[in-house]
Motif scaffolding. Structure first.
Motif, short mmCIF file in Angstrom:
data_model
loop_
_atom_site.label_atom_id
_atom_site.label_comp_id
_atom_site.label_asym_id
_atom_site.label_seq_id
_atom_site.Cartn_x
_atom_site.Cartn_y
_atom_site.Cartn_z
N MET A 1 0.85 -1.18 0.00
CA MET A 1 0.00 0.00 0.00
C MET A 1 0.88 1.22 0.00
O MET A 1 1.75 1.35 0.85
N SER A 5 -1.99 6.65 0.01
CA SER A 5 -3.35 6.14 -0.18
C SER A 5 -4.19 6.43 1.05
O SER A 5 -3.71 6.50 2.17
N ARG A 7 -8.03 5.51 3.00
CA ARG A 7 -9.11 4.53 3.07
C ARG A 7 -10.43 5.26 2.91
O ARG A 7 -11.02 5.72 3.88
N PRO A 13 -12.94 -1.02 5.87
CA PRO A 13 -11.99 -1.63 4.94
C PRO A 13 -11.25 -2.82 5.53
O PRO A 13 -10.79 -3.69 4.78
N GLN A 140 -0.71 -3.42 -2.43
CA GLN A 140 -1.02 -4.13 -1.20
C GLN A 140 0.19 -4.13 -0.28
O GLN A 140 1.33 -3.90 -0.70
N GLY A 144 -3.37 -4.79 4.15
CA GLY A 144 -4.53 -4.74 3.28
C GLY A 144 -4.14 -4.40 1.85
O GLY A 144 -2.96 -4.43 1.47
N THR A 146 -5.16 -1.74 -1.66
CA THR A 146 -5.80 -0.50 -2.10
C THR A 146 -6.00 -0.56 -3.61
O THR A 146 -5.09 -0.89 -4.36
N SER A 158 -9.97 6.15 -4.27
CA SER A 158 -9.09 5.13 -3.71
C SER A 158 -9.88 4.32 -2.70
O SER A 158 -10.43 4.87 -1.75
N SER A 160 -9.89 0.95 -0.10
CA SER A 160 -9.05 -0.01 0.62
C SER A 160 -9.89 -1.16 1.16
O SER A 160 -11.07 -0.99 1.49
#
Length: 489
Positions: A1, A5, A7, A13, A140, A144, A146, A158, A160
């Motif tokens: 990620m 970025s 969330r 997410p 990633q 997580g 994105t 964006s 996530s």
């Protein structure tokens, strides 16, 4: 990620799964996840509609069983047309009625009918659909993944999530984003497709034949139109070459002896048929399913069916991990179980098309020999039917496990008058025992307890996808409890 970025656009997410692609595979997966209480967002670059331009036309027995476990099979059976005999290689007729399944037939219906039922189920379960939204990038890390998107009007966003599944077809943007190759090759070039009206109704539900250099297939949509697929070895041209109805009719006459009065084509296309498989179905928090993971020749009608079974395998595992009922290592079994099946389908569908189009003396002799074996030898015929319909595939079992572990659980009768696949409709594991099992309160949200309708003494733990996770011939309470602790959580 990447560090910039954010969330956005998804409320939770850390528990969400993003599914890229809303074909049959993505729709079944989204419905399973949403029904299990997992937030799921489906990204589809096409506008919101059910396409009428289906390529798939057949549901096999194992897929119908999976749809039965989701309370969808009966409504699709009412719309489609069953076919209990399939003709291969001209003189070989395969009888499907001996299949050990409630669905001992093929179901002929266009793919869009399957999509319609699966989409309704996913929407009712709470899946979030975002149409006109294209994935533009994917990253990633350990926490997580994105997904960068471009939505209606070119709006960038964006998103996530905990996991991402690429169900976005042969030209998968997800597969490209995680750097996986798609090795393989084109088997047949310049296959033609046309949706037409016919002045003469074919005598059989599926009309298929190969004569010399020509192959043709005709199947009904159910709305008066028919799908025609054809190929002429002597006319090998690029996919972008113009196609007219006269060429389609000529191929039909070569392969079938007549063109059935084809007219009023509402759609025509030329394409090539590939055999390809990704070397891995998972990279970190990103998975591939359906045509994004494997593509096959249309022979045997196994493409959509294999993708739907990918989704059935992956969905319950993602839900179990996200809901805290299983460790993340469970997700490794998706590759271990489904990649060999995809490889086997690649071999079987490729074998069918190569034998159907056999021309050299040695391939014609091989086809004749295989026809004789399948016609005369019941074990060989059962094995071939098991592969074609999907009911014969089993998953790897641990060393020393009971012989039933990893096998498909048949739709057995239960003591309350129901069936196993009705019991599976809750998306839970099913424990079947000869005697009542009382210690179930702590697992009632993920375990259904049933008893045999017969006097069978075996105990089974059946996974949500209808495969046996554990079995014992003794059914001792301590063994049952240990199995539930291991598999159900």
């Amino acid at each position: 990620m990447n560090g910039n970025s954010t969330r956005t656009g998804i409320d939770n997410p850390d528990r969400t799964v993003i599914v890229v692609g809303s074909g049959p595979t993505g729709l079944l997966l989204a419905g399973d996840l949403a029904a299990a209480g997992v937030p799921v967002t489906v990204l589809e670059k096409r506008p919101e509609k059910i396409s009428n331009l289906s390529r798939a036309f057949v549901l096999h027995a194992r897929t119908l069983e999976q749809l039965d476990a989701r309370a969808l099979a009966d409504e699709l059976e009412a719309v489609g047309q069953p076919l209990d005999r399939l003709r291969l290689f001209g003189r070989l007729t395969v009888d499907l009625t001996p299949l050990p399944s409630r669905f001992n037939h093929l179901l002929v219906l266009p793919q869009y009918e399957v999509e319609k039922a699966l989409r309704r189920r996913a929407v009712e379960a709470g899946a979030d659909f975002r149409y006109g939204t294209e994935m533009t990038a994917l990253s990633q890390d350990a926490d997580g993944a994105t997904v960068e998107t471009r939505g209606p009007g070119g709006v960038a966003e964006s998103l996530s999530a905990a996991y991402v599944v690429g169900a976005d077809g042969m030209r998968s943007a997800v597969r490209d984003a995680i750097g996986l190759p798609f090795p393989g090759h084109s088997v047949i070039r310049s296959v033609v497709l046309a949706d037409v009206l016919l002045d003469e109704k074919p005598e059989t539900l599926l009309t298929v034949a190969t004569v010399g250099d020509a192959f043709a297939f005709i199947a009904p949509f159910g709305d008066g139109y028919y799908r025609v697929i054809g190929w002429n070895r002597a006319h090998d041209v690029a996919d972008d070459e113009p196609l007219d109805l006269d060429e389609v009719k000529e191929i039909a006459r070569l392969a079938l002896g007549r063109d059935f009065g084809m007219r009023d084509a509402r759609w025509m296309s030329r394409f090539h048929s590939d055999e390809r498989q990704a070397p891995a179905y998972r990279v970190g928090r990103v998975f591939l399913a359906g045509d994004a993971a494997h593509v096959h020749t249309p022979a045997g009608g196994q493409g959509m069916n294999t993708g739907l079974q990918d989704a059935a395998n992956l969905g319950w595992k993602l839900a179990a991990v996200i809901n805290g009922h299983a460790p993340r290592v469970l997700l490794d079994s998706y590759q271990a179980e489904r990649h060999p099946v995809g490889k086997a389908v690649l071999r079987s569908s490729g074998g069918i098309v190569r034998l159907a189009m056999a021309k050299r003396p040695w391939t014609l002799a091989l086809r004749a020999a295989l026809t004789t074996v399948l016609d005369k030898a019941a074990p060989a015929r059962r094995k071939a039917l098991g592969q074609l319909t999907g009911i014969g595939y089993a998953y790897p079992a641990p060393r020393g496990a009971h012989r039933l572990v990893g096998t498909r659980a048949p739709d057995v009768s239960l003591a309350d008058g129901g069936r196993l696949y009705e019991a599976l409709r809750g998306g839970r594991f099913v424990l079947i025992t000869p005697e009542p099992y009382e210690n179930q309160d702590i697992r009632k949200d993920r375990l259904t307890v049933e008893r045999w309708a017969s006097d069978r003494r075996t105990a089974l733990v059946v996974r949500p996808d209808g495969y046996v996770a554990w079995a014992s011939d003794t059914a001792e309470p301590a063994g049952v409890e240990a199995a539930l602790a291991e598999h159900v959580g």
